[in-house]
Design a protein around this motif. Structure first.
Motif, PDB file in Angstrom:
ATOM      1  N   HIS A 169       0.840  -1.199   0.000  1.00 19.12           N
ATOM      2  CA  HIS A 169       0.000   0.000   0.000  1.00 19.12           C
ATOM      3  C   HIS A 169       0.876   1.250   0.000  1.00 19.12           C
ATOM      4  CE1 HIS A 169      -3.086   2.890   0.960  1.00 19.12           C
ATOM      5  NE2 HIS A 169      -2.445   3.231   2.053  1.00 19.12           N
ATOM      6  N   ARG A 171       3.795   1.710  -1.223  1.00 23.26           N
ATOM      7  CA  ARG A 171       4.317   1.973  -2.571  1.00 23.26           C
ATOM      8  C   ARG A 171       3.234   2.474  -3.494  1.00 23.26           C
ATOM      9  NH1 ARG A 171       7.808  -2.903  -4.986  1.00 23.26           N
ATOM     10  NH2 ARG A 171       8.005  -1.519  -6.775  1.00 23.26           N
ATOM     11  N   SER A 172       2.030   1.895  -3.359  1.00 23.52           N
ATOM     12  CA  SER A 172       0.979   2.237  -4.316  1.00 23.52           C
ATOM     13  C   SER A 172       0.508   3.676  -4.147  1.00 23.52           C
ATOM     14  CB  SER A 172      -0.196   1.265  -4.188  1.00 23.52           C
ATOM     15  OG  SER A 172      -0.950   1.551  -3.027  1.00 23.52           O
ATOM     16  N   ILE A 173       0.734   4.281  -2.982  1.00 23.89           N
ATOM     17  CA  ILE A 173       0.336   5.684  -2.844  1.00 23.89           C
ATOM     18  C   ILE A 173       1.540   6.614  -3.010  1.00 23.89           C
ATOM     19  CG2 ILE A 173      -1.699   5.247  -1.422  1.00 23.89           C
ATOM     20  CD1 ILE A 173      -0.091   6.016   1.039  1.00 23.89           C
TER      21      ILE A 173
ATOM     22  N   MET B  60       0.187  -0.565 -10.601  1.00 26.86           N
ATOM     23  CA  MET B  60       0.647   0.204  -9.445  1.00 26.86           C
ATOM     24  C   MET B  60       2.048   0.771  -9.678  1.00 26.86           C
ATOM     25  SD  MET B  60      -0.742  -1.938  -6.151  1.00 26.86           S
ATOM     26  CE  MET B  60      -0.294  -3.568  -6.689  1.00 26.86           C
ATOM     27  N   GLY B  61       2.636   0.426 -10.809  1.00 30.25           N
ATOM     28  CA  GLY B  61       3.968   0.938 -11.108  1.00 30.25           C
ATOM     29  C   GLY B  61       5.083   0.199 -10.395  1.00 30.25           C
ATOM     30  N   PHE B  62       4.857  -1.066 -10.023  1.00 31.66           N
ATOM     31  CA  PHE B  62       5.863  -1.821  -9.283  1.00 31.66           C
ATOM     32  C   PHE B  62       6.844  -2.537 -10.200  1.00 31.66           C
ATOM     33  CE2 PHE B  62       3.265  -2.633  -5.152  1.00 31.66           C
ATOM     34  CZ  PHE B  62       3.136  -1.274  -5.000  1.00 31.66           C
ATOM     35  N   ARG B  81      -0.121   8.029  -9.620  1.00 31.51           N
ATOM     36  CA  ARG B  81       0.163   7.481  -8.303  1.00 31.51           C
ATOM     37  C   ARG B  81       0.332   8.607  -7.290  1.00 31.51           C
ATOM     38  NH1 ARG B  81       4.951   3.335  -7.103  1.00 31.51           N
ATOM     39  NH2 ARG B  81       6.056   4.819  -8.392  1.00 31.51           N
ATOM     40  N   GLN B  84      -2.781   9.760  -5.867  1.00 32.96           N
ATOM     41  CA  GLN B  84      -3.507   8.731  -5.108  1.00 32.96           C
ATOM     42  C   GLN B  84      -4.617   8.073  -5.910  1.00 32.96           C
ATOM     43  OE1 GLN B  84      -1.954   8.741  -2.066  1.00 32.96           O
ATOM     44  NE2 GLN B  84      -0.921  10.463  -2.981  1.00 32.96           N
ATOM     45  N   VAL B  86      -4.735   5.268  -7.626  1.00 34.41           N
ATOM     46  CA  VAL B  86      -4.869   3.815  -7.644  1.00 34.41           C
ATOM     47  C   VAL B  86      -4.770   3.246  -6.230  1.00 34.41           C
ATOM     48  CG1 VAL B  86      -3.970   1.667  -8.595  1.00 34.41           C
ATOM     49  CG2 VAL B  86      -3.755   3.792  -9.903  1.00 34.41           C
ATOM     50  N   TYR B  88      -4.889  -0.335  -3.937  1.00 32.21           N
ATOM     51  CA  TYR B  88      -4.813  -1.791  -3.978  1.00 32.21           C
ATOM     52  C   TYR B  88      -5.441  -2.356  -2.715  1.00 32.21           C
ATOM     53  CZ  TYR B  88      -2.734  -6.458  -3.946  1.00 32.21           C
ATOM     54  OH  TYR B  88      -2.538  -7.812  -3.910  1.00 32.21           O
ATOM     55  N   PRO B  90      -5.643  -5.557  -0.602  1.00 36.16           N
ATOM     56  CA  PRO B  90      -4.859  -6.795  -0.587  1.00 36.16           C
ATOM     57  C   PRO B  90      -5.713  -8.023  -0.318  1.00 36.16           C
ATOM     58  CG  PRO B  90      -4.596  -5.620   1.476  1.00 36.16           C
ATOM     59  CD  PRO B  90      -5.418  -4.741   0.587  1.00 36.16           C
ATOM     60  N   MET B 109      -4.222   5.346   6.980  1.00 37.54           N
ATOM     61  CA  MET B 109      -3.087   5.075   6.097  1.00 37.54           C
ATOM     62  C   MET B 109      -3.430   5.356   4.631  1.00 37.54           C
ATOM     63  SD  MET B 109      -1.566   1.612   7.808  1.00 37.54           S
ATOM     64  CE  MET B 109      -0.740   1.678   9.418  1.00 37.54           C
ATOM     65  N   GLY B 110      -4.707   5.291   4.307  1.00 38.75           N
ATOM     66  CA  GLY B 110      -5.121   5.647   2.955  1.00 38.75           C
ATOM     67  C   GLY B 110      -4.852   7.108   2.632  1.00 38.75           C
ATOM     68  N   TYR B 112      -2.160   8.896   3.797  1.00 37.18           N
ATOM     69  CA  TYR B 112      -0.758   9.281   3.969  1.00 37.18           C
ATOM     70  C   TYR B 112      -0.154   9.944   2.732  1.00 37.18           C
ATOM     71  CZ  TYR B 112      -0.004   7.019   8.509  1.00 37.18           C
ATOM     72  OH  TYR B 112      -0.030   6.674   9.823  1.00 37.18           O
ATOM     73  N   GLY B 113      -0.517   9.422   1.565  1.00 35.67           N
ATOM     74  CA  GLY B 113       0.088   9.925   0.335  1.00 35.67           C
ATOM     75  C   GLY B 113      -0.141  11.417   0.135  1.00 35.67           C
ATOM     76  N   ARG B 161     -10.288   1.993   3.495  1.00 34.25           N
ATOM     77  CA  ARG B 161      -8.995   2.634   3.261  1.00 34.25           C
ATOM     78  C   ARG B 161      -8.893   3.137   1.817  1.00 34.25           C
ATOM     79  NH1 ARG B 161      -3.350  -0.532   3.959  1.00 34.25           N
ATOM     80  NH2 ARG B 161      -3.966  -1.427   1.981  1.00 34.25           N
ATOM     81  N   GLN B 165      -8.650   7.024   0.593  1.00 34.43           N
ATOM     82  CA  GLN B 165      -7.598   7.451  -0.331  1.00 34.43           C
ATOM     83  C   GLN B 165      -8.183   8.294  -1.461  1.00 34.43           C
ATOM     84  OE1 GLN B 165      -5.121   4.148  -1.612  1.00 34.43           O
ATOM     85  NE2 GLN B 165      -4.508   5.251  -3.456  1.00 34.43           N
TER      86      GLN B 165
END
Lengths: 281, 265
Positions: A169, A171-173, B60-62, B81, B84, B86, B88, B90, B109-110, B112-113, B161, B165
């Motif tokens: 999560h 990383r995704s944000i 997600m750009g991973f 990204r 915010q 996208v 995920y 889990p 936590m959603g 934080y970005g 979450r 976001q």
């Protein structure tokens, strides 16, 4: 009776070296106790063991070159994990094997260096700690290291908690988890070298794991977990040093044994997550 | 929290063009192209190892694609990204339920970005968390440690979450695994609300009845996109048979025809 207890407590602190030992080890315990919360939640016990052993050649070289030992520890602590990552990525060998072989390699290098480099380093002090005979310059460095670790962990605690809990999560944000990884690792290297002062390389992993594990059994809230971990670590250090004074036993051994004792109490009697509470359920 | 949704949204929420991903020379995805509209519940169907999770990671750009590009809301992935866009959600087995965080912490936590470096919540963050928790009926449980939640509540906490976001795109990895009927109905209701708000949900699933039941779009994947588009048109026995055939598709290297079907020519 109270007079006996007062004497038991007061007699040792008439010695200057005991006061210094108690203060330094309490500080180191606080720092390692805080970090241990992240280590246990991230599942980095093995990493903590690896890094604390791998800093040894760095410490030896730094002493020999008259540099701050924290610098050597930092370079070799972070370096060892970079090597672990590299070997893992390039080969088919599993991570725990790579960790085991890399940290023992670094540790062995440290042993060879200690035996060949002419310096005033005492191997047993590095291996088992020397908090009763700690020098002024070592105290200064330890205080500085502790301050850095405390500030970093407090400032970035929310990011680090997220990193431990759900790195995907994070990383995704758009949070740079690579930076957090190396940040936590750097702090670990520094804390390991601080812990090395009190209990030595061999037992430092206990400082980095046991208080967090004890606290994790006692609470479901992170802030409380931190207080319990820090408190139990500091208590263990103080009690351990007193014991070692009165029994004339290994200081490092007494400190870690006290920590282990507190863990066993929490393992048995923790209100919700202890073994007895779970039996009753 | 609805900032992203209110942006002048191009009708294509997700656009993937000629995407190829390989790990150390092993092809995980080959020449994937697809478009998913805004306001869509899109099923993602394929065998294990067909590249579903690689596609999620790419969105997600991973992973670094060896070829091709992805845009979300018409913007490059990195920008998307940062805004915010996208989220995920889990798989439940991958979460550490003993972790000392409560439901409110997780939903925060959603946010934080969008916060500053110290991640100190602003009033708007607290508001977004509350709204999100109220929407999934978890506000009264906000102080519970996450492990104390029931299975269905756990799912809803992580949906909250994603809501907090403000994500326009939600990636859901097997959201119905191990869920009872009641929770499943509740989640589908939520998904349909999300769609009505303009969000796009990409839902990986093994259950074809879900796809037929509520997915308006579907993507069939087997290392590459075998077919995608409206469920009623695309979700056919024939396409499914090709998607789940154990032999590598002969037409893997043929170009996509208008993105709808592969190998029909």
């Amino acid at each position: 009776m109270t007079a006996d207890i007062a004497a038991w407590l007061l007699e040792p602190i008439r010695h200057d070296f005991m006061v210094r030992a108690l203060l330094v080890s309490a500080l180191v315990a606080a720092v390692c106790g805080l970090l241990s919360c992240f280590m246990t939640l991230k599942g980095w016990a093995l990493m903590g063991d690896a890094v604390s052993h791998a800093v040894m050649p760095g410490v030896v070289i730094a002493y020999a070159l008259n540099l701050p030992f924290a610098l050597g520890a930092f370079v070799f602590g972070v370096g060892s994990v970079a090597v672990i990552g590299f070997v893992k990525q390039m080969t088919r060998i599993k991570e725990d094997t790579v960790i085991g072989l890399v940290f023992t390699g670094f540790f062995a290098l440290g042993l060879v260096l200690v035996s060949k480099i002419r310096s005033n380093i005492d191997l047993t002090h590095i291996l088992f700690g020397n908090v009763l005979g700690i020098s002024d310059s070592d105290i200064q460095q330890t205080v500085l290291i502790s301050a850095v670790v405390l500030v970093v962990l407090m400032v970035f605690r929310r990011d680090l908690i997220l990193f431990c809990f759900d790195p995907t999560h994070a990383r995704s944000i758009g949070i740079n988890t690579g930076v957090l990884y190396y940040l936590l690792l750097s702090v670990l290297s520094l804390a390991a070298v601080a812990g090395l002062q009190t209990v030595g390389i061999i037992l430092v992993v206990a400082m980095l794991v046991t208080p967090g594990a004890t606290a994790h059994l006692l609470t479901d809230r992170f802030d409380r977990m931190v207080w319990i971990a820090v408190g139990s670590a500091m208590l263990s250090s103080l009690v351990g040093i007193y014991w070692s004074y009165w029994m004339d036993a290994s200081t490092a051994g007494c400190i870690v044994l006290t920590q282990t004792g507190l863990f066993v109490l929490s393992f048995l009697f923790a209100p919700r997550h202890g073994v007895l509470a779970q039996q009753r359920r | 929290m609805e900032a992203i949704l209110s942006e002048p949204a191009p009708s294509e929420r997700i656009s993937v063009r000629n995407l190829s991903v390989d790990y150390h020379g092993i092809v995980a995805l080959h020449d994937v192209s697809l478009q998913v509209q805004a306001s869509s519940l899109c099923g993602l169907v394929g065998m294990n190892g067909a590249g579903k999770s690689t596609l999620f990671k790419a969105l997600m750009g991973f992973v670094h694609p060896s070829k091709g590009s992805i845009t979300i809301n018409g913007r490059p992935l990195r920008q998307a990204r940062r805004s915010q866009a996208v989220a995920y959600v889990p798989q439940m087995e991958s979460v550490d339920w003993n972790f000392p965080v409560n439901v409110g912490n997780v939903v925060m936590m959603g946010r934080y970005g969008g916060m500053n470096l110290l991640r100190i919540p602003r009033p708007s963050d607290h508001r977004a968390v509350r709204e999100s928790l109220e929407r999934v009926d978890l506000w009264p449980l906000r102080d519970r440690q996450i492990g104390e939640l029931s299975g269905g509540q756990r799912k809803r906490a992580f949906l909250a979450r994603a809501l907090a976001q403000g994500a326009a795109v939600m990636l859901l990895d097997e959201p119905f695994a191990g869920v009872d009927i009641r929770t499943e109905k509740l989640m589908i209701q939520l998904f349909e609300q999300f769609r009505a708000e303009g969000r796009t949900l990409l839902i990986s699933t093994h259950d074809f009845s879900h796809v037929r039941g509520f997915c308006d779009q579907v993507v069939l994947i087997n290392k590459t996109v075998m077919a995608y588009g409206e469920t009623s048109e695309v979700f056919t026995e024939e396409n499914l048979a090709r998607t789940f055939s154990t032999t590598a598709p002969q037409d893997l290297l043929l170009p996509l025809k208008d993105g709808i079907r592969l190998g029909d020519s």
